[in-house]
Design an enzyme around this catalytic site. Structure first.
Site, PDB file in Angstrom:
ATOM      1  N   ARG A 170     -18.196  41.979 -22.006  1.00 48.76           N
ATOM      2  CA  ARG A 170     -18.636  42.237 -20.636  1.00 48.76           C
ATOM      3  C   ARG A 170     -17.828  43.418 -20.087  1.00 48.76           C
ATOM      4  NH1 ARG A 170     -21.905  39.508 -22.303  1.00 48.76           N
ATOM      5  NH2 ARG A 170     -22.908  37.609 -21.507  1.00 48.76           N
ATOM      6  N   TYR A 172     -31.854  33.650 -14.860  1.00 52.13           N
ATOM      7  CA  TYR A 172     -31.165  34.423 -13.803  1.00 52.13           C
ATOM      8  C   TYR A 172     -31.547  35.892 -13.873  1.00 52.13           C
ATOM      9  CZ  TYR A 172     -27.485  37.257 -11.690  1.00 52.13           C
ATOM     10  OH  TYR A 172     -26.821  38.227 -10.967  1.00 52.13           O
ATOM     11  N   ASP A 190     -21.808  27.435 -27.613  1.00 50.53           N
ATOM     12  CA  ASP A 190     -22.204  28.689 -26.973  1.00 50.53           C
ATOM     13  C   ASP A 190     -23.258  28.461 -25.884  1.00 50.53           C
ATOM     14  OD1 ASP A 190     -22.139  31.375 -26.501  1.00 50.53           O
ATOM     15  OD2 ASP A 190     -22.803  31.986 -28.496  1.00 50.53           O
ATOM     16  N   THR A 229     -27.921  43.464 -10.811  1.00 53.42           N
ATOM     17  CA  THR A 229     -27.011  43.228 -11.930  1.00 53.42           C
ATOM     18  C   THR A 229     -27.376  44.051 -13.159  1.00 53.42           C
ATOM     19  OG1 THR A 229     -26.370  41.502 -13.503  1.00 53.42           O
ATOM     20  CG2 THR A 229     -28.497  41.230 -12.480  1.00 53.42           C
ATOM     21  N   ASP A 230     -26.370  44.301 -13.993  1.00 52.72           N
ATOM     22  CA  ASP A 230     -26.636  44.998 -15.266  1.00 52.72           C
ATOM     23  C   ASP A 230     -27.390  44.103 -16.243  1.00 52.72           C
ATOM     24  OD1 ASP A 230     -24.565  43.227 -15.860  1.00 52.72           O
ATOM     25  OD2 ASP A 230     -23.264  44.717 -16.791  1.00 52.72           O
ATOM     26  N   GLU A 231     -27.448  42.798 -15.948  1.00 54.18           N
ATOM     27  CA  GLU A 231     -28.073  41.858 -16.893  1.00 54.18           C
ATOM     28  C   GLU A 231     -29.581  42.084 -17.019  1.00 54.18           C
ATOM     29  OE1 GLU A 231     -26.844  37.815 -16.764  1.00 54.18           O
ATOM     30  OE2 GLU A 231     -24.751  38.338 -16.472  1.00 54.18           O
ATOM     31  N   SER A 256     -35.077  36.647 -12.934  1.00 50.16           N
ATOM     32  CA  SER A 256     -35.351  36.576 -11.485  1.00 50.16           C
ATOM     33  C   SER A 256     -34.797  37.819 -10.778  1.00 50.16           C
ATOM     34  CB  SER A 256     -34.772  35.287 -10.880  1.00 50.16           C
ATOM     35  OG  SER A 256     -33.354  35.307 -10.899  1.00 50.16           O
ATOM     36  N   LYS A 257     -33.652  38.310 -11.224  1.00 51.02           N
ATOM     37  CA  LYS A 257     -33.095  39.530 -10.605  1.00 51.02           C
ATOM     38  C   LYS A 257     -33.971  40.736 -10.962  1.00 51.02           C
ATOM     39  CE  LYS A 257     -29.789  39.968  -8.469  1.00 51.02           C
ATOM     40  NZ  LYS A 257     -29.510  39.803  -7.022  1.00 51.02           N
TER      41      LYS A 257
HETATM   42  P1  NAD Z   1     -22.353  33.942  -4.972  1.00 52.50           P
HETATM   43  O1  NAD Z   1     -23.072  32.888  -5.735  1.00 52.50           O
HETATM   44  O2  NAD Z   1     -20.871  33.877  -4.886  1.00 52.50           O
HETATM   45  O3  NAD Z   1     -22.890  34.012  -3.473  1.00 52.50           O
HETATM   46  C1  NAD Z   1     -24.246  33.921  -3.165  1.00 52.50           C
HETATM   47  C2  NAD Z   1     -24.378  33.672  -1.671  1.00 52.50           C
HETATM   48  O4  NAD Z   1     -25.779  33.653  -1.336  1.00 52.50           O
HETATM   49  C3  NAD Z   1     -23.796  32.328  -1.210  1.00 52.50           C
HETATM   50  O5  NAD Z   1     -23.041  32.497  -0.037  1.00 52.50           O
HETATM   51  C4  NAD Z   1     -25.030  31.475  -0.946  1.00 52.50           C
HETATM   52  O6  NAD Z   1     -24.818  30.475   0.051  1.00 52.50           O
HETATM   53  C5  NAD Z   1     -26.033  32.521  -0.504  1.00 52.50           C
HETATM   54  N1  NAD Z   1     -27.426  32.109  -0.705  1.00 52.50           N
HETATM   55  C6  NAD Z   1     -27.971  31.561  -1.824  1.00 52.50           C
HETATM   56  N2  NAD Z   1     -29.270  31.285  -1.618  1.00 52.50           N
HETATM   57  C7  NAD Z   1     -29.576  31.710  -0.365  1.00 52.50           C
HETATM   58  C8  NAD Z   1     -30.757  31.718   0.412  1.00 52.50           C
HETATM   59  N3  NAD Z   1     -31.914  31.234  -0.070  1.00 52.50           N
HETATM   60  N4  NAD Z   1     -30.709  32.233   1.660  1.00 52.50           N
HETATM   61  C9  NAD Z   1     -29.540  32.716   2.167  1.00 52.50           C
HETATM   62  N5  NAD Z   1     -28.386  32.708   1.493  1.00 52.50           N
HETATM   63  C10 NAD Z   1     -28.396  32.218   0.225  1.00 52.50           C
HETATM   64  O7  NAD Z   1     -22.841  35.314  -5.611  1.00 52.50           O
HETATM   65  P2  NAD Z   1     -22.017  36.667  -5.861  1.00 52.50           P
HETATM   66  O8  NAD Z   1     -21.328  36.572  -7.163  1.00 52.50           O
HETATM   67  O9  NAD Z   1     -21.272  37.016  -4.637  1.00 52.50           O
HETATM   68  O10 NAD Z   1     -23.238  37.696  -6.056  1.00 52.50           O
HETATM   69  C11 NAD Z   1     -23.821  38.346  -4.936  1.00 52.50           C
HETATM   70  C12 NAD Z   1     -24.947  39.249  -5.418  1.00 52.50           C
HETATM   71  O11 NAD Z   1     -24.431  40.213  -6.339  1.00 52.50           O
HETATM   72  C13 NAD Z   1     -26.057  38.512  -6.166  1.00 52.50           C
HETATM   73  O12 NAD Z   1     -27.281  39.067  -5.786  1.00 52.50           O
HETATM   74  C14 NAD Z   1     -25.768  38.777  -7.636  1.00 52.50           C
HETATM   75  O13 NAD Z   1     -26.941  38.756  -8.385  1.00 52.50           O
HETATM   76  C15 NAD Z   1     -25.171  40.168  -7.558  1.00 52.50           C
HETATM   77  N6  NAD Z   1     -24.222  40.528  -8.625  1.00 52.50           N
HETATM   78  C16 NAD Z   1     -23.151  39.707  -8.890  1.00 52.50           C
HETATM   79  C17 NAD Z   1     -22.213  40.100  -9.837  1.00 52.50           C
HETATM   80  C18 NAD Z   1     -21.005  39.244 -10.149  1.00 52.50           C
HETATM   81  O14 NAD Z   1     -20.260  39.576 -11.069  1.00 52.50           O
HETATM   82  N7  NAD Z   1     -20.728  38.178  -9.410  1.00 52.50           N
HETATM   83  C19 NAD Z   1     -22.381  41.313 -10.533  1.00 52.50           C
HETATM   84  C20 NAD Z   1     -23.513  42.099 -10.248  1.00 52.50           C
HETATM   85  C21 NAD Z   1     -24.408  41.712  -9.275  1.00 52.50           C
HETATM   86  O1  DAU Z   2     -23.029  41.179 -15.509  1.00 51.13           O
HETATM   87  C1  DAU Z   2     -23.122  40.842 -14.160  1.00 51.13           C
HETATM   88  C2  DAU Z   2     -23.229  39.338 -14.007  1.00 51.13           C
HETATM   89  O2  DAU Z   2     -21.914  38.813 -14.238  1.00 51.13           O
HETATM   90  C3  DAU Z   2     -23.731  38.893 -12.640  1.00 51.13           C
HETATM   91  O3  DAU Z   2     -25.043  39.359 -12.463  1.00 51.13           O
HETATM   92  C4  DAU Z   2     -23.695  37.362 -12.515  1.00 51.13           C
HETATM   93  O4  DAU Z   2     -24.066  36.969 -11.201  1.00 51.13           O
HETATM   94  C5  DAU Z   2     -22.266  36.902 -12.773  1.00 51.13           C
HETATM   95  O5  DAU Z   2     -22.204  35.488 -12.746  1.00 51.13           O
HETATM   96  C6  DAU Z   2     -21.790  37.417 -14.137  1.00 51.13           C
HETATM   97  O6  DAU Z   2     -22.539  36.765 -15.207  1.00 51.13           O
HETATM   98  P1  DAU Z   2     -21.823  36.280 -16.541  1.00 51.13           P
HETATM   99  O7  DAU Z   2     -22.650  35.254 -17.186  1.00 51.13           O
HETATM  100  O8  DAU Z   2     -21.417  37.452 -17.366  1.00 51.13           O
HETATM  101  O9  DAU Z   2     -20.471  35.644 -15.884  1.00 51.13           O
HETATM  102  P2  DAU Z   2     -19.645  34.339 -16.292  1.00 51.13           P
HETATM  103  O10 DAU Z   2     -18.358  34.415 -15.554  1.00 51.13           O
HETATM  104  O11 DAU Z   2     -20.456  33.096 -16.159  1.00 51.13           O
HETATM  105  O12 DAU Z   2     -19.352  34.570 -17.835  1.00 51.13           O
HETATM  106  C7  DAU Z   2     -18.663  35.716 -18.320  1.00 51.13           C
HETATM  107  C8  DAU Z   2     -18.652  35.630 -19.834  1.00 51.13           C
HETATM  108  O13 DAU Z   2     -17.788  34.542 -20.214  1.00 51.13           O
HETATM  109  C9  DAU Z   2     -19.994  35.318 -20.450  1.00 51.13           C
HETATM  110  O14 DAU Z   2     -20.126  36.000 -21.680  1.00 51.13           O
HETATM  111  C10 DAU Z   2     -19.963  33.818 -20.685  1.00 51.13           C
HETATM  112  C11 DAU Z   2     -18.499  33.555 -20.960  1.00 51.13           C
HETATM  113  N1  DAU Z   2     -17.980  32.245 -20.500  1.00 51.13           N
HETATM  114  C12 DAU Z   2     -18.251  31.830 -19.244  1.00 51.13           C
HETATM  115  C13 DAU Z   2     -17.776  30.630 -18.763  1.00 51.13           C
HETATM  116  C14 DAU Z   2     -18.108  30.159 -17.370  1.00 51.13           C
HETATM  117  C15 DAU Z   2     -17.161  31.489 -21.344  1.00 51.13           C
HETATM  118  O15 DAU Z   2     -16.888  31.894 -22.502  1.00 51.13           O
HETATM  119  N2  DAU Z   2     -16.672  30.302 -20.876  1.00 51.13           N
HETATM  120  C16 DAU Z   2     -16.960  29.832 -19.622  1.00 51.13           C
HETATM  121  O16 DAU Z   2     -16.499  28.707 -19.265  1.00 51.13           O
END
Ligand code: NAD
Ligand code: DAU
Length: 358
Positions: free
Chosen positions: A223, A159, A295, A134-136, A162-163
């Site tokens: 974002r 989060y 927030d 992730t970019d985070e 850990s990443k």
């Molecule tokens: P998600 O939460 O939708 O899916 C995670 C999956 O991992 C689930 O199917 C869950 O059951 C499985 N999982 C969790 N713990 C596990 C374990 N111990 N063993 C095996 N499987 C396990 O997540 P996502 O949004 O699809 O993200 C996938 C990856 O991409 C993550 O590594 C996340 O950090 C990264 N990522 C996500 C985003 C985003 O915007 N969602 C952006 C950048 C990077």
């Molecule tokens: O940047 C990549 C990341 O994007 C991934 O690594 C994470 O796995 C993914 O969950 C996502 O993280 P964010 O925290 O950016 O996503 P989220 O959808 O939770 O929130 C997006 C933005 O919106 C953030 O600034 C928080 C805000 N937010 C979120 C929720 C759930 C709100 O304002 N209201 C809300 O109810």
């Protein structure tokens, strides 16, 4: 290409889109083994059609990436030659309320997987370990600037910490043991099968039910948004053509304030499912539901990503603009009421309990 890819976390949002993309869009002829623990975020229903269509080439294995011996056995059994590692605890808010699972899965789980790959591949170079990150990890930006691959790490939530740890482990295995590993650091994804705890699907589904649309703080946090299929295409390209040892930033050239994202969802909904025709709205506009709430603790202010390396080296760039991506996403949620109902009511958990031993 005819080989076996181990996808971890393939029942989640991006992992399931990735498996679908590889089978349907790339000409891949091999097998995919999807190792997923099926936490609250994992839902095999995301791939029910793929499991049928690619029977014999798609294998689902319920399991935990932390279980090193079982992972190693799986790699041996299917002669895995590539890993696409998605499995993680992914929701920032959950990491604030309970970081333990994030440390367990994201750090220990990645370590366990790296050890299995190192043991099984034993120095082979014709293999690939791709880590989806992730970019985070880079922290928070001021009003200007973008994250580059050389930006120092500065994770600020459990989060992202850990990443970041898992990224360091992957790099260390590449450097120390010569494991052919790549990493992608991507911005916020959106699209089909997104679990409705994250901003876009949460707001979309709340709006349809006439519930408040929660905006954290002043809503001016920024974002960068990327349509999930574009992310899948980037990962596929890195796995096949990326330099072992390299990191690639992936982004959408789409910086948006949260409040504008929420308004954009309202506009897309108004075009596809007008509020006036929705009795639960009782005559209100979707935007009337916007509610500013407390927030997120430690909320990062701005992310923006420079993805010129992947464009220059691998020719990847995003193809879906935000407006059409949002429309596609809203259309998908409107057309997939059964999926939405199963997820929102928790019915998918009952189905899992029946079909998979927990
Ligand atoms: P998600 O939460 O939708 O899916 C995670 C999956 O991992 C689930 O199917 C869950 O059951 C499985 N999982 C969790 N713990 C596990 C374990 N111990 N063993 C095996 N499987 C396990 O997540 P996502 O949004 O699809 O993200 C996938 C990856 O991409 C993550 O590594 C996340 O950090 C990264 N990522 C996500 C985003 C985003 O915007 N969602 C952006 C950048 C990077
Ligand atoms: O940047 C990549 C990341 O994007 C991934 O690594 C994470 O796995 C993914 O969950 C996502 O993280 P964010 O925290 O950016 O996503 P989220 O959808 O939770 O929130 C997006 C933005 O919106 C953030 O600034 C928080 C805000 N937010 C979120 C929720 C759930 C709100 O304002 N209201 C809300 O109810």
């Amino acid at each position: 290409m005819k080989k076996t890819i181990l996808v971890t976390g393939g029942a989640g949002f991006i992992g399931s889109n990735f498996i679908r993309y590889v089978f349907e869009r790339t000409g891949f002829k091999g097998k995919i083994v999807n190792l997923d623990k099926l936490t609250y975020a994992g839902n095999p229903e995301n791939l029910a059609d793929i499991a049928k269509k690619f029977r014999g080439r798609y294998v689902f294995a319920k399991g935990d990436i932390c279980a090193h011996n079982a992972v190693l056995a799986l790699m041996k059994k299917y002669c895995v030659s590539a890993v696409a590692h998605f499995a993680a605890e992914s929701h920032v808010d959950r990491s604030i309320f309970g970081p333990k699972d994030f440390i367990e899965t994201n750090i220990h789980g990645t370590f366990s997987l790296l050890e299995a790959a190192r043991n099984f591949w034993a120095g082979r170079k014709d293999v690939r370990f791709h880590h989806v990150s992730t970019d985070e990890v880079y922290g928070s930006l001021g009003a200007s600037g973008k994250f580059r691959e050389t930006t120092p790490y500065n994770p600020r939530s459990p989060y992202s910490a850990s990443k970041a740890s898992s990224d360091h482990l992957v790099r260390a295995y590449g450097h120390t043991y010569g494991l052919p590993a790549t990493i992608s650091n991507c911005s916020n994804n959106y699209g089909p099968y997104h679990f409705p705890e994250k901003l876009i699907p949460l707001v979309l589904l709340n709006a349809l039910e006439g519930k408040p649309l929660p905006v954290y703080g002043d809503g001016l946090q920024v974002r960068d948004w990327l349509y999930v299929e574009d992310h899948c295409a980037a990962i596929w390209r890195i796995m096949n053509k990326g330099r072992p040892g390299a990191t690639y930033n992936v982004g959408g050239s789409c910086e948006k304030k949260n409040i504008d994202v929420v308004k954009g969802i309202c506009a897309a909904l108004e075009a596809l499912a007008p509020a006036a025709a929705n009795p639960t709205l009782g005559g209100r506009e979707y935007t009337d539901l916007i509610t500013f709430v407390k927030d997120r603790p430690g909320h990062d202010r701005r992310y923006a990503i420079d993805f010129s390396r992947i464009t220059k080296e691998l020719g990847w760039r995003p193809s879906v603009d935000f407006r059409s991506g949002l429309r596609k996403t809203v259309s998908w949620y409107l057309a997939n009421g059964a999926w939405v109902k199963n997820v929102k009511t928790g019915a998918y958990r009952k189905w899992l309990d029946k079909n998979y031993k927990r």
